[in-house]
Scaffold this motif. Structure first.
Motif, PDB file in Angstrom:
ATOM      1  N   TRP A   1       0.822  -1.207   0.000  1.00 42.51           N
ATOM      2  CA  TRP A   1       0.000   0.000   0.000  1.00 42.51           C
ATOM      3  C   TRP A   1       0.856   1.257   0.000  1.00 42.51           C
ATOM      4  N   THR A   2       0.519   2.175  -0.880  1.00 43.81           N
ATOM      5  CA  THR A   2       1.269   3.426  -0.971  1.00 43.81           C
ATOM      6  C   THR A   2       0.356   4.528  -1.504  1.00 43.81           C
ATOM      7  N   VAL A   3       0.721   5.738  -1.224  1.00 45.13           N
ATOM      8  CA  VAL A   3       0.039   6.892  -1.826  1.00 45.13           C
ATOM      9  C   VAL A   3       1.130   7.867  -2.264  1.00 45.13           C
ATOM     10  N   ASN A   4       1.063   8.255  -3.530  1.00 48.31           N
ATOM     11  CA  ASN A   4       2.012   9.219  -4.091  1.00 48.31           C
ATOM     12  C   ASN A   4       1.427  10.616  -3.963  1.00 48.31           C
ATOM     13  N   TYR A   5       2.290  11.566  -3.694  1.00 50.81           N
ATOM     14  CA  TYR A   5       1.851  12.958  -3.574  1.00 50.81           C
ATOM     15  C   TYR A   5       2.560  13.803  -4.619  1.00 50.81           C
ATOM     16  N   PRO A   6       1.867  14.786  -5.180  1.00 44.98           N
ATOM     17  CA  PRO A   6       2.553  15.713  -6.088  1.00 44.98           C
ATOM     18  C   PRO A   6       3.652  16.451  -5.325  1.00 44.98           C
ATOM     19  N   ASN A   7       4.743  16.754  -6.013  1.00 49.03           N
ATOM     20  CA  ASN A   7       5.859  17.451  -5.356  1.00 49.03           C
ATOM     21  C   ASN A   7       5.408  18.742  -4.703  1.00 49.03           C
ATOM     22  N   ARG A   8       4.544  19.488  -5.363  1.00 56.45           N
ATOM     23  CA  ARG A   8       4.112  20.780  -4.796  1.00 56.45           C
ATOM     24  C   ARG A   8       3.359  20.579  -3.476  1.00 56.45           C
ATOM     25  N   THR A   9       2.653  19.473  -3.314  1.00 50.70           N
ATOM     26  CA  THR A   9       1.951  19.188  -2.057  1.00 50.70           C
ATOM     27  C   THR A   9       2.956  18.937  -0.937  1.00 50.70           C
ATOM     28  N   ILE A  10       3.969  18.142  -1.232  1.00 42.67           N
ATOM     29  CA  ILE A  10       4.986  17.848  -0.218  1.00 42.67           C
ATOM     30  C   ILE A  10       5.803  19.090   0.099  1.00 42.67           C
ATOM     31  N   GLU A  11       6.184  19.834  -0.916  1.00 47.18           N
ATOM     32  CA  GLU A  11       7.012  21.021  -0.708  1.00 47.18           C
ATOM     33  C   GLU A  11       6.284  22.099   0.091  1.00 47.18           C
ATOM     34  N   ALA A  12       4.959  22.036   0.148  1.00 46.48           N
ATOM     35  CA  ALA A  12       4.180  23.007   0.929  1.00 46.48           C
ATOM     36  C   ALA A  12       4.119  22.646   2.412  1.00 46.48           C
ATOM     37  N   LEU A  13       4.521  21.442   2.784  1.00 42.25           N
ATOM     38  CA  LEU A  13       4.479  21.009   4.186  1.00 42.25           C
ATOM     39  C   LEU A  13       5.580  21.675   5.004  1.00 42.25           C
ATOM     40  N   SER A  14       5.254  22.086   6.216  1.00 42.13           N
ATOM     41  CA  SER A  14       6.299  22.614   7.105  1.00 42.13           C
ATOM     42  C   SER A  14       7.316  21.515   7.402  1.00 42.13           C
ATOM     43  N   LEU A  15       6.877  20.269   7.459  1.00 45.04           N
ATOM     44  CA  LEU A  15       7.784  19.143   7.678  1.00 45.04           C
ATOM     45  C   LEU A  15       8.835  19.083   6.572  1.00 45.04           C
ATOM     46  N   TYR A  16       8.453  19.351   5.337  1.00 45.13           N
ATOM     47  CA  TYR A  16       9.400  19.348   4.221  1.00 45.13           C
ATOM     48  C   TYR A  16      10.507  20.380   4.463  1.00 45.13           C
ATOM     49  N   ARG A  17      10.113  21.562   4.899  1.00 52.03           N
ATOM     50  CA  ARG A  17      11.105  22.614   5.154  1.00 52.03           C
ATOM     51  C   ARG A  17      12.052  22.213   6.293  1.00 52.03           C
ATOM     52  N   ILE A  18      11.526  21.537   7.305  1.00 49.60           N
ATOM     53  CA  ILE A  18      12.356  21.057   8.408  1.00 49.60           C
ATOM     54  C   ILE A  18      13.346  20.009   7.894  1.00 49.60           C
ATOM     55  N   ILE A  19      12.867  19.094   7.069  1.00 41.10           N
ATOM     56  CA  ILE A  19      13.734  18.056   6.507  1.00 41.10           C
ATOM     57  C   ILE A  19      14.820  18.686   5.644  1.00 41.10           C
ATOM     58  N   ARG A  20      14.472  19.672   4.820  1.00 43.12           N
ATOM     59  CA  ARG A  20      15.486  20.360   3.993  1.00 43.12           C
ATOM     60  C   ARG A  20      16.535  21.028   4.895  1.00 43.12           C
ATOM     61  N   HIS A  21      16.096  21.571   6.025  1.00 39.19           N
ATOM     62  CA  HIS A  21      17.032  22.188   6.976  1.00 39.19           C
ATOM     63  C   HIS A  21      18.019  21.141   7.510  1.00 39.19           C
ATOM     64  N   TYR A  22      17.512  19.972   7.894  1.00 40.55           N
ATOM     65  CA  TYR A  22      18.391  18.913   8.397  1.00 40.55           C
ATOM     66  C   TYR A  22      19.355  18.433   7.313  1.00 40.55           C
ATOM     67  N   ILE A  23      18.866  18.322   6.090  1.00 44.18           N
ATOM     68  CA  ILE A  23      19.735  17.910   4.989  1.00 44.18           C
ATOM     69  C   ILE A  23      20.867  18.922   4.811  1.00 44.18           C
ATOM     70  N   ALA A  24      20.526  20.207   4.806  1.00 45.26           N
ATOM     71  CA  ALA A  24      21.546  21.248   4.644  1.00 45.26           C
ATOM     72  C   ALA A  24      22.559  21.211   5.786  1.00 45.26           C
ATOM     73  N   ALA A  25      22.094  20.923   6.995  1.00 48.05           N
ATOM     74  CA  ALA A  25      22.987  20.899   8.155  1.00 48.05           C
ATOM     75  C   ALA A  25      23.900  19.676   8.160  1.00 48.05           C
ATOM     76  N   HIS A  26      23.392  18.516   7.724  1.00 48.00           N
ATOM     77  CA  HIS A  26      24.155  17.275   7.826  1.00 48.00           C
ATOM     78  C   HIS A  26      24.832  16.855   6.529  1.00 48.00           C
ATOM     79  N   PHE A  27      24.386  17.411   5.409  1.00 44.55           N
ATOM     80  CA  PHE A  27      24.982  17.101   4.111  1.00 44.55           C
ATOM     81  C   PHE A  27      25.234  18.401   3.350  1.00 44.55           C
ATOM     82  N   PRO A  28      26.038  19.308   3.932  1.00 42.61           N
ATOM     83  CA  PRO A  28      26.194  20.635   3.335  1.00 42.61           C
ATOM     84  C   PRO A  28      26.869  20.628   1.966  1.00 42.61           C
TER      85      PRO A  28
END
Length: 163
Positions: free
Chosen positions: A26-53
């Motif tokens: 079971w899976t559900v795919n989301y459009p990129n724009r839906t995911i990119e609008a999530l505050s969680l997405y912005r938090i994840i991008r922050h962690y990526i920038a911090a740990h994989f600069p």
């Protein structure tokens, strides 16, 4: 978040590797724009920038897997591209360690090297070339294991303009 995802339109359409098409989960795919609008997405991008600069990444796609007892999940990499990255976010509001559902990481000989318990709101970032697999919950678990998977690929180098 878990409640909203539980009500999503899951379909049994994803499988891990060629040859396992009969074991779709079971899976559900989301459009990129839906995911990119999530505050969680912005938090994840922050962690990526911090740990994989050193990695210039572009968001490729995202989906949520819903795994239950009896599902078949195979060992696989998420990408062959050097520099690609996977983010796994465990969505469930509660999880009992006795329920299983761990994510296992393997070496090239498919020997298990690490195990991550799907604790609620845990984020795991890893090189997408690493072999891994999610484990379905054990029989004692009546909940689905919900995991948001975000895939990031290396940004293509900019082409130089010719004169």
């Amino acid at each position: 978040m878990a409640e909203a995802i539980r009500g999503a339109g899951f379909a049994r359409e994803r499988y891990t590797l060629a040859g396992t098409e009969q074991a779709k989960y079971w899976t559900v795919n989301y459009p990129n724009r839906t995911i990119e609008a999530l505050s969680l997405y912005r938090i994840i991008r922050h962690y990526i920038a911090a740990h994989f600069p050193d990695r210039a990444l572009t968001f490729s796609h995202g989906y949520v897997n819903s795994n239950s007892f009896g599902d078949h999940l195979s060992i696989h990499p998420d990408s062959e591209a050097e520099g690609a990255l996977t983010a796994l976010y465990y969505v469930n509001d509660t999880w009992n360690a006795d329920w299983g559902g761990e994510t296992l990481f393997y070496d090239d000989a498919k020997e298990a090297l690490a195990c991550v318990t799907p604790k609620p709101r845990r984020l795991v970032l890893f090189d997408a070339r690493i072999l891994h697999r999610g484990s379905p919950p054990l029989r004692s678990c009546y909940a689905s294991r919900l995991v948001l998977a975000l895939k990031f690929e290396p940004r293509a180098p900019k082409k130089k303009r010719s004169a």
